[in-house]
Scaffold this motif. Structure first.
Motif: not given
Ligand SMILES: CC(C)(COP(=O)(O)OP(=O)(O)OC[C@H]1O[C@@H](n2cnc3c(N)ncnc32)[C@H](O)[C@@H]1OP(=O)(O)O)[C@@H](O)C(=O)NCCC(=O)NCCS
Length: 169
Positions: A27, A30, A32, A88, A93, A95-98, A121, A126, A128
Motif C-alpha cells: 500500500f 498508493m 489512497y 500482492v 503484481q 501475475t494473477g495472484i490478486g 476500490g 474489481y 472483472r
Molecule cells: C490491487 C492488487 C491486489 C492487484 O493484485 P495483482 O496480483 O497485481 O492483480 P492481478 O494480477 O490479479 O490483475 C492484474 C490486473 O489488475 C490491474 N490492476 C492491478 N492493480 C490495480 C489497481 N490498483 N487499479 C486498477 N487496476 C489494477 C492490472 O493493471 C492488471 O490489469 P489487466 O489484467 O487488464 O492487465 C495489487 O496490485 C496490490 O497489492 N496493489 C497495492 C495495494 C492495493 O492497492 N490494494 C487494493 C486497494 S483497493
C-alpha cells in the motif's frame, strides 16, 4: 503468469508479521493509502472480525493476502462481507495472484452463507469479478463508482455501508 508453485491457504499464527509487512509495503506507494492498512488487519483479527484471511505462498514466502470481514448495510448486519485489504508483493503484481486470492475468498464467504460482498476500490480492477458501483451503496463522501457490491443472490443491497470497527478509522 500465475506461478504453478503458488498455493493459497488460510493464515496461520506464524503468518501475522509477514501479512502486516506485505500489506504495508504493497500500500505504501498508493495515493489512497493512509498507511495503516496492516494495523487494520491486526485490529480486525483482535476483534474477531477477520472472517477470512487467505495468504498466497510461493517458495515459502507470503506474496499475497486478502481479508474479508462483516459489514453492515443501512445499519443492519445480514451476512454481507467486506473485501479488503488485499495486497500482492510489488514484484509479483500483475501475475494473477490478486485475482486468485479474490476468487478463492469470494467462493469461501459464499460457502459460509454470505449474501454478498462489498468493497471500496478501483472499478477498473474489481468489475472483472462482477462488482458494480451504481450508487446503491454509499460510504462517507466517496464517489458512487468506487463503493461496489456483488450479490450472491437476487438481493440487491441499498443504503449506507459500514465496515467492522477495525476498518472504520
Ligand atoms: C490491487 C492488487 C491486489 C492487484 O493484485 P495483482 O496480483 O497485481 O492483480 P492481478 O494480477 O490479479 O490483475 C492484474 C490486473 O489488475 C490491474 N490492476 C492491478 N492493480 C490495480 C489497481 N490498483 N487499479 C486498477 N487496476 C489494477 C492490472 O493493471 C492488471 O490489469 P489487466 O489484467 O487488464 O492487465 C495489487 O496490485 C496490490 O497489492 N496493489 C497495492 C495495494 C492495493 O492497492 N490494494 C487494493 C486497494 S483497493
Amino acid at each position: 503468469m500465475l506461478s504453478k508453485g503458488m498455493d493459497i491457504r488460510p493464515e496461520i499464527h506464524a503468518d501475522i508479521d509477514a501479512i502486516y509487512q506485505l500489506t504495508q509495503t504493497a500500500f505504501a506507494p498508493m495515493p489512497y493509502s493512509d498507511g495503516d492498512e496492516g494495523a487494520c488487519i491486526n485490529k480486525l483479527r483482535a476483534d474477531g472480525d477477520l472472517t477470512i484471511s487467505l495468504v498466497a505462498v510461493e517458495a515459502e514466502a507470503i506474496v499475497g493476502h486478502v481479508a474479508f470481514s462483516p459489514v453492515t448495510i443501512a445499519g443492519v448486519s445480514d451476512n454481507w462481507f467486506g473485501l479488503g485489504p488485499v495486497s500482492v508483493a510489488p514484484e509479483k503484481q500483475k501475475t494473477g495472484i490478486g485475482s486468485a486470492l479474490i476468487k478463492k475468498g469470494l467462493a469461501q464467504i459464499k460457502s459460509l452463507g454470505a449474501k454478498g460482498c462489498v468493497l471500496i476500490g478501483d472499478p477498473n480492477y474489481y468489475c472483472r469479478f462482477g462488482f458494480v458501483g451504481d450508487g446503491r451503496l454509499t460510504y462517507r463522501d466517496l464517489p458512487s463508482e468506487v463503493v461496489q457490491w456483488l450479490s450472491f443472490t437476487d438481493e440487491k443491497p441499498s443504503g449506507v455501508l459500514k465496515y467492522s470497527p477495525g476498518l472504520e478509522v
